[in-house]
Design an enzyme around this catalytic site. Structure first.
Site, PDB file in Angstrom:
ATOM      1  N   ASP A  32       0.785  -1.251   0.000  1.00  0.00           N
ATOM      2  CA  ASP A  32       0.000   0.000   0.000  1.00  0.00           C
ATOM      3  C   ASP A  32       0.813   1.295   0.000  1.00  0.00           C
ATOM      4  OD1 ASP A  32      -1.938  -1.925   0.216  1.00  0.00           O
ATOM      5  OD2 ASP A  32      -2.725  -1.263   2.147  1.00  0.00           O
ATOM      6  N   LYS A 137      -6.662  -4.791  -3.302  1.00  0.00           N
ATOM      7  CA  LYS A 137      -7.307  -5.460  -2.158  1.00  0.00           C
ATOM      8  C   LYS A 137      -8.317  -4.523  -1.503  1.00  0.00           C
ATOM      9  CE  LYS A 137      -3.511  -4.318   1.067  1.00  0.00           C
ATOM     10  NZ  LYS A 137      -4.197  -3.616   2.123  1.00  0.00           N
ATOM     11  N   CYS A 170      -2.095  -2.488   7.772  1.00  0.00           N
ATOM     12  CA  CYS A 170      -2.073  -3.430   6.642  1.00  0.00           C
ATOM     13  C   CYS A 170      -0.846  -4.338   6.625  1.00  0.00           C
ATOM     14  CB  CYS A 170      -2.236  -2.664   5.338  1.00  0.00           C
ATOM     15  SG  CYS A 170      -3.919  -2.020   5.181  1.00  0.00           S
TER      16      CYS A 170
HETATM   17  C1  C5J Z   1      -3.120   0.639   5.534  1.00  0.00           C
HETATM   18  C2  C5J Z   1      -4.873   1.835   6.674  1.00  0.00           C
HETATM   19  N1  C5J Z   1      -2.626   0.442   4.325  1.00  0.00           N
HETATM   20  N2  C5J Z   1      -4.044   2.292   7.619  1.00  0.00           N
HETATM   21  N3  C5J Z   1      -4.400   1.123   5.621  1.00  0.00           N
HETATM   22  O1  C5J Z   1      -2.458   0.419   6.533  1.00  0.00           O
HETATM   23  O2  C5J Z   1      -6.054   2.099   6.735  1.00  0.00           O
END
Ligand code: C5J
Length: 232
Positions: A32, A137, A170
């Site tokens: 991400d 995702k 994540c």
């Molecule tokens: C991730 C989030 N990628 N913090 N998403 O950690 O909402």
């Protein structure tokens, strides 16, 4: 093995203990690294977070990504986000909290956390090559409702070098999913970041505690060193 041959195994200096990795069975999983989390005006900032906290992970990830590309390691990038009609976004996720903009609302980088919008894309510094795999995702974990498990199986992957953001959300969720599926995860400590430095520290501690209950934790320098050295 001849000096010119590609290393096939390397010992990563990690916590709670060193781990020997079979490189052909190892993939780099970058979680991400999207503009929506990293840049002002995106999802992370709408939740009230200081997005500058995440910038420190970019260089270490870039160094490991360059090495992975040079050795031909399988590279997988993930992106968290939703379909434009929000049919894959549970109301519990969309409605929670009091963000300045909700998932799907128009923002300066397009609709917040929506596939195809500028904010959903990966930051230019770590942009995937056409040959690399990108997993979209809907959840925190990269295995949930995605093809990741099938892809890793197809390539014979047993070990994951995991980095990205955020450490406690994540990255941790994905490492826990991977651990249950039998993958050895080495989390790159300086290649992860959180909006909350204390959550980053605890997130890493949770992974390596109890003899590495979810996996191993190593610095990018240790991973890079192991990628250079053949121990076979
Ligand atoms: C991730 C989030 N990628 N913090 N998403 O950690 O909402």
């Amino acid at each position: 093995m001849l000096n010119s041959a590609k290393p096939t195994r390397g010992v990563v200096s990690a916590e709670p203990e060193p781990i020997k990795l079979d490189w052909p069975a190892t993939a780099l999983l970058i979680i991400d690294m999207q503009r929506d989390f990293m840049e002002p005006g995106g999802f992370g900032e709408t939740l009230g977070n200081d997005v500058s906290q995440l910038a420190r992970a970019v260089k270490p990830i870039g160094a490991v990504l360059t090495a992975a590309r040079a050795t031909g390691m399988l590279v997988v990038h993930t992106r968290e986000g939703h379909l434009p009609d929000l049919s894959d976004a549970p109301p519990a996720k969309v409605e929670r909290g009091a963000p300045s903009l909700r998932i799907g609302d128009p923002g300066p980088m397009g609709r917040i956390l929506i596939r195809g919008e500028a904010g959903h894309d990966i930051i230019p510094e770590l942009y995937p090559l056409d040959s690399e795999i990108v997993i979209d995702k809907p959840g925190k974990g990269a295995f949930y409702a995605t093809e990741l498990g099938d892809i890793l199986q197809k390539y014979g992957i047993e070990n994951l070098l995991v980095c990205g953001v955020t450490t406690e959300v994540c990255v941790n969720t994905t490492v826990r999913e991977a651990n249950d599926r039998g993958y050895r995860c080495v989390v790159i400590a300086d290649g992860c970041a959180s909006y909350f430095p204390e959550f980053h520290e605890m997130g890493l501690k949770m992974i390596k505690a109890q003899g590495g209950i979810f996996g191993w934790v190593a610095d990018s320098a240790a991973v890079l060193e192991a990628m250079k050295v053949s121990t076979t």
